[in-house]
Design a protein around this motif. Sequence first.
Motif, PDB file in Angstrom:
ATOM      1  N   PRO A 369       0.806  -1.339  -0.051  1.00 26.70           N
ATOM      2  CA  PRO A 369      -0.074   0.183  -0.003  1.00 26.70           C
ATOM      3  C   PRO A 369       0.848   1.094  -0.220  1.00 26.70           C
ATOM      4  CG  PRO A 369      -0.015  -1.150   2.205  1.00 26.70           C
ATOM      5  CD  PRO A 369       0.761  -1.759   1.356  1.00 26.70           C
ATOM      6  N   THR A 370       1.245   1.711  -1.142  1.00 26.60           N
ATOM      7  CA  THR A 370       2.071   3.000  -1.395  1.00 26.60           C
ATOM      8  C   THR A 370       1.406   4.198  -1.040  1.00 26.60           C
ATOM      9  OG1 THR A 370       1.704   2.840  -3.636  1.00 26.60           O
ATOM     10  CG2 THR A 370       3.742   1.763  -2.980  1.00 26.60           C
ATOM     11  N   ALA A 371       0.264   4.389  -1.296  1.00 22.39           N
ATOM     12  CA  ALA A 371      -0.642   5.284  -1.205  1.00 22.39           C
ATOM     13  C   ALA A 371      -1.085   5.799   0.238  1.00 22.39           C
ATOM     14  CB  ALA A 371      -1.670   5.646  -2.290  1.00 22.39           C
ATOM     15  N   ASP A 372      -1.014   4.617   1.258  1.00 29.68           N
ATOM     16  CA  ASP A 372      -1.608   4.867   2.525  1.00 29.68           C
ATOM     17  C   ASP A 372      -0.486   4.663   3.689  1.00 29.68           C
ATOM     18  OD1 ASP A 372      -3.079   4.507   4.677  1.00 29.68           O
ATOM     19  OD2 ASP A 372      -4.467   3.018   3.712  1.00 29.68           O
ATOM     20  N   PRO A 373      -0.119   5.752   4.285  1.00 34.74           N
ATOM     21  CA  PRO A 373       1.095   5.907   5.226  1.00 34.74           C
ATOM     22  C   PRO A 373       0.263   5.072   6.511  1.00 34.74           C
ATOM     23  CG  PRO A 373       0.008   8.095   4.849  1.00 34.74           C
ATOM     24  CD  PRO A 373      -0.658   7.404   3.807  1.00 34.74           C
ATOM     25  N   SER A 374      -1.231   5.044   6.539  1.00 35.08           N
ATOM     26  CA  SER A 374      -1.496   4.470   7.903  1.00 35.08           C
ATOM     27  C   SER A 374      -1.143   2.712   7.731  1.00 35.08           C
ATOM     28  CB  SER A 374      -2.979   4.579   8.145  1.00 35.08           C
ATOM     29  OG  SER A 374      -3.633   3.743   7.365  1.00 35.08           O
ATOM     30  N   LYS A 375      -0.712   2.181   6.824  1.00 33.50           N
ATOM     31  CA  LYS A 375      -0.289   0.992   6.579  1.00 33.50           C
ATOM     32  C   LYS A 375       1.105   0.495   6.586  1.00 33.50           C
ATOM     33  CE  LYS A 375      -4.784  -0.574   5.158  1.00 33.50           C
ATOM     34  NZ  LYS A 375      -5.446   0.679   5.165  1.00 33.50           N
ATOM     35  N   ALA A 376       1.739  -0.095   7.529  1.00 33.01           N
ATOM     36  CA  ALA A 376       3.180  -0.465   7.485  1.00 33.01           C
ATOM     37  C   ALA A 376       3.235  -1.530   6.669  1.00 33.01           C
ATOM     38  CB  ALA A 376       3.769  -0.777   8.702  1.00 33.01           C
ATOM     39  N   TRP A 377       4.352  -1.496   5.782  1.00 31.20           N
ATOM     40  CA  TRP A 377       4.745  -2.522   5.045  1.00 31.20           C
ATOM     41  C   TRP A 377       5.493  -3.575   5.733  1.00 31.20           C
ATOM     42  CZ3 TRP A 377       7.824   0.998   1.217  1.00 31.20           C
ATOM     43  CH2 TRP A 377       7.025   1.723   0.333  1.00 31.20           C
ATOM     44  N   PRO A 378       5.097  -4.930   5.250  1.00 27.61           N
ATOM     45  CA  PRO A 378       5.817  -6.146   6.065  1.00 27.61           C
ATOM     46  C   PRO A 378       7.157  -5.943   6.395  1.00 27.61           C
ATOM     47  CG  PRO A 378       4.176  -6.964   4.275  1.00 27.61           C
ATOM     48  CD  PRO A 378       4.423  -5.512   4.113  1.00 27.61           C
ATOM     49  N   ASP A 379       7.994  -6.576   7.193  1.00 28.41           N
ATOM     50  CA  ASP A 379       9.277  -6.293   7.831  1.00 28.41           C
ATOM     51  C   ASP A 379      10.206  -6.814   6.780  1.00 28.41           C
ATOM     52  OD1 ASP A 379       8.612  -4.947   9.944  1.00 28.41           O
ATOM     53  OD2 ASP A 379       8.540  -6.675  11.415  1.00 28.41           O
ATOM     54  N   ASP A 380       9.747  -7.955   6.035  1.00 29.52           N
ATOM     55  CA  ASP A 380      10.862  -8.797   5.231  1.00 29.52           C
ATOM     56  C   ASP A 380      11.100  -7.804   4.004  1.00 29.52           C
ATOM     57  OD1 ASP A 380       8.495  -8.640   3.718  1.00 29.52           O
ATOM     58  OD2 ASP A 380       8.377 -10.769   3.374  1.00 29.52           O
ATOM     59  N   ARG A 381      10.835  -6.728   4.056  1.00 26.57           N
ATOM     60  CA  ARG A 381      10.721  -5.878   2.545  1.00 26.57           C
ATOM     61  C   ARG A 381      12.319  -5.473   2.356  1.00 26.57           C
ATOM     62  NH1 ARG A 381       6.820  -8.330   1.394  1.00 26.57           N
ATOM     63  NH2 ARG A 381       4.910  -7.175   1.075  1.00 26.57           N
ATOM     64  N   ARG A 382      12.716  -5.503   1.187  1.00 26.53           N
ATOM     65  CA  ARG A 382      14.255  -5.090   0.937  1.00 26.53           C
ATOM     66  C   ARG A 382      14.898  -4.001   1.669  1.00 26.53           C
ATOM     67  NH1 ARG A 382      16.651  -3.165  -4.863  1.00 26.53           N
ATOM     68  NH2 ARG A 382      18.705  -2.833  -4.242  1.00 26.53           N
ATOM     69  N   LYS A 383      15.913  -3.873   2.335  1.00 27.76           N
ATOM     70  CA  LYS A 383      16.420  -2.568   2.958  1.00 27.76           C
ATOM     71  C   LYS A 383      17.712  -2.401   2.702  1.00 27.76           C
ATOM     72  CE  LYS A 383      13.711  -3.013   7.141  1.00 27.76           C
ATOM     73  NZ  LYS A 383      12.585  -4.153   6.421  1.00 27.76           N
ATOM     74  N   VAL A 384      18.034  -1.173   2.326  1.00 30.04           N
ATOM     75  CA  VAL A 384      19.303  -0.575   1.786  1.00 30.04           C
ATOM     76  C   VAL A 384      19.690   0.443   2.856  1.00 30.04           C
ATOM     77  CG1 VAL A 384      20.449   0.720   0.127  1.00 30.04           C
ATOM     78  CG2 VAL A 384      18.659  -0.930  -0.591  1.00 30.04           C
ATOM     79  N   THR A 385      20.928   0.357   3.374  1.00 30.86           N
ATOM     80  CA  THR A 385      21.490   1.090   4.508  1.00 30.86           C
ATOM     81  C   THR A 385      22.195   2.264   3.663  1.00 30.86           C
ATOM     82  OG1 THR A 385      21.622  -0.532   6.220  1.00 30.86           O
ATOM     83  CG2 THR A 385      23.000   1.383   6.459  1.00 30.86           C
ATOM     84  N   ALA A 386      21.942   3.542   3.651  1.00 31.36           N
ATOM     85  CA  ALA A 386      22.152   4.431   2.617  1.00 31.36           C
ATOM     86  C   ALA A 386      23.466   5.342   3.519  1.00 31.36           C
ATOM     87  CB  ALA A 386      21.325   5.242   2.295  1.00 31.36           C
ATOM     88  N   GLY A 387      23.566   5.429   4.557  1.00 25.83           N
ATOM     89  CA  GLY A 387      24.414   6.188   5.276  1.00 25.83           C
ATOM     90  C   GLY A 387      24.107   6.569   6.632  1.00 25.83           C
ATOM     91  N   THR A 388      24.752   7.733   7.319  1.00 29.30           N
ATOM     92  CA  THR A 388      24.722   8.115   8.561  1.00 29.30           C
ATOM     93  C   THR A 388      24.586   9.679   8.537  1.00 29.30           C
ATOM     94  OG1 THR A 388      26.092   6.217   9.171  1.00 29.30           O
ATOM     95  CG2 THR A 388      25.772   7.914  10.968  1.00 29.30           C
ATOM     96  N   LEU A 389      23.431   9.749   9.508  1.00 28.76           N
ATOM     97  CA  LEU A 389      23.328  11.170   9.894  1.00 28.76           C
ATOM     98  C   LEU A 389      23.926  11.365  11.215  1.00 28.76           C
ATOM     99  CD1 LEU A 389      21.758  13.933   9.738  1.00 28.76           C
ATOM    100  CD2 LEU A 389      19.842  12.893  11.165  1.00 28.76           C
ATOM    101  N   VAL A 390      24.918  12.397  11.127  1.00 32.16           N
ATOM    102  CA  VAL A 390      25.666  12.606  12.300  1.00 32.16           C
ATOM    103  C   VAL A 390      25.130  14.365  12.576  1.00 32.16           C
ATOM    104  CG1 VAL A 390      28.179  13.321  13.061  1.00 32.16           C
ATOM    105  CG2 VAL A 390      27.706  11.643  11.211  1.00 32.16           C
ATOM    106  N   VAL A 391      24.786  14.385  13.718  1.00 33.36           N
ATOM    107  CA  VAL A 391      24.498  15.854  14.356  1.00 33.36           C
ATOM    108  C   VAL A 391      25.427  16.343  15.297  1.00 33.36           C
ATOM    109  CG1 VAL A 391      22.791  16.836  16.048  1.00 33.36           C
ATOM    110  CG2 VAL A 391      21.978  15.217  14.182  1.00 33.36           C
ATOM    111  N   SER A 392      26.201  17.055  14.956  1.00 37.82           N
ATOM    112  CA  SER A 392      27.431  17.738  15.394  1.00 37.82           C
ATOM    113  C   SER A 392      27.007  18.927  16.356  1.00 37.82           C
ATOM    114  CB  SER A 392      28.560  17.944  14.929  1.00 37.82           C
ATOM    115  OG  SER A 392      28.161  18.645  13.528  1.00 37.82           O
TER     116      SER A 392
END
Length: 455
Positions: A369-392
């Motif tokens: 459900p891409t048009a409905d933010p009240s519905k989480a997607w299942p946990d097994d979806r592909r995940k990409v770690t894109a980087g790190t936010l560093v608050v300084s």
Amino acid sequence: MPCVRDQVRPSCVTEPYLMVVGGRQIDRRLVAYAGIRGVQRIRCMCACVVRFHFACLSNAHCKRHLSSTSISFIATGSRADPQRTAVLSHRYPCFNPSAGTAMDDRPGSNPSTARSIVLIAIVMIVAVAAFIYTSGWFSRARISPSQLVDSLAPPGGPALGFRRNHAKGICFTGTFQSNGNGAALSSAPMFAAGAYPVTGRFNLGTADAKAADGAVPVRGMGLRVVTPDGSEWRSAMIDAPFFAVATPEAFYALMQALANKSDPNAMKQFIAAHPEFPAFYSWLTTTPKTASYAQERFNSLNSFVFSNAAGQNSVVRWSFVPEATPQTLSADELKQRAPDFLDTDITQRVTNAPQRWTMIVTVANPGDPTADPSKAWPDDRRKVTAGTLVVSAIEPEADGPCRDLNFDPTVLPSGMHVSDDPFPAARSAAYSVSFNRRTAEDKFYPHTAARGSAQ
Ligand code: HEM
């Protein structure tokens, strides 16, 4: 043959179906017979013919011209049926189809010009209709951005000079350190490996600029990442795992139900009409809050489309997952904390050491459900770690670098686009109204002494 004025019916110009050509009257049956389509062309023909008649009929050259003009016209009108031309020629001997096509050169009489005019008219009608439709004039249920923003106001009215929602916050600066993995999904410049400057804002999901930190169950993060080529990516995320409602209209209905103190059934009716809401309410009332902004996971909730260099599109949501281990507080502990404990805590932590969040991009499977933010997607979806936010660095909001920023979620670099999720567009319009209002109320905002003395 002299040019005799009264041979031309003066009404010809205003009465397009009755015409005089070469001294002969053409009635509406002939016009119909010639296959003339559209008043515009008939008017043109009439005006043209009348002009020729007055000016040229006694002149042999013009007479020929008039003749060829008429022929061309008839020939054009009856191109689909040559037999009609023959009949016309027979009934009106001066119309000789072999005499040329001078009429085609006349502006307004040229069939392609007429076609262009019709086309332009159609395009204009479609554009006006589209404008009216998107403005919501056809739809009574449509809510304006101002209505949305008005609905956020607490009973005592909005905090003037402040954001109309997430009014209490604190600024931060730092970097987004991209590891380059995000480039597999998006060609956005901030996903090329490197470090890019960031301005952001930790905040509370309330319209009350003076709310006690422990009293607000939703926490947020505004983020703006810029790259050397001037590209920008802005995002505003919250710590909830899914949104309260499925559509912006439902969000408005929720605000109205919450504000409706005269009807004790207002919330009941809202919930009956919005079955997605109880899950959010349950998260809101049962999930313990953490002790720090640094321990919160912030989620985009809305979906976006990422396009990579090969032109492949993926529908995604993203999250910033804290490096700090969450320490949860009981309801009593939360109540006992100082009103600004979150601001004090994050200032202290960042003074001691930069705080970090990992950016994780989750890719939707077909059918999610891409048009409905009240519905989480299942946990097994592909995940990409894109980087790190560093608050300084942390700075107070008053005259800090985030105060006059609008973390509009539709400000996206190339390689990122909005999806079929209706929220980002609605949010963008509402944030703009809020931004305009609060910046116009500058005199009410509690500027710092430093800023005051500089003015
Ligand atoms: C139709 C639904 C929504 C409306 C009408 C709305 C309205 C607003 C408004 C008026 C502001 C203040 C903007 C400004 O003055 O700069 C705001 C800020 C914010 N909103 Fe929303 N919002 C909506 C949905 C969401 C969603 C779905 C999220 C989270 C995914 C969200 C997260 C935030 C955050 C984090 C801020 C603070 C950003 C900052 O620090 O400036 N909002 N919202």
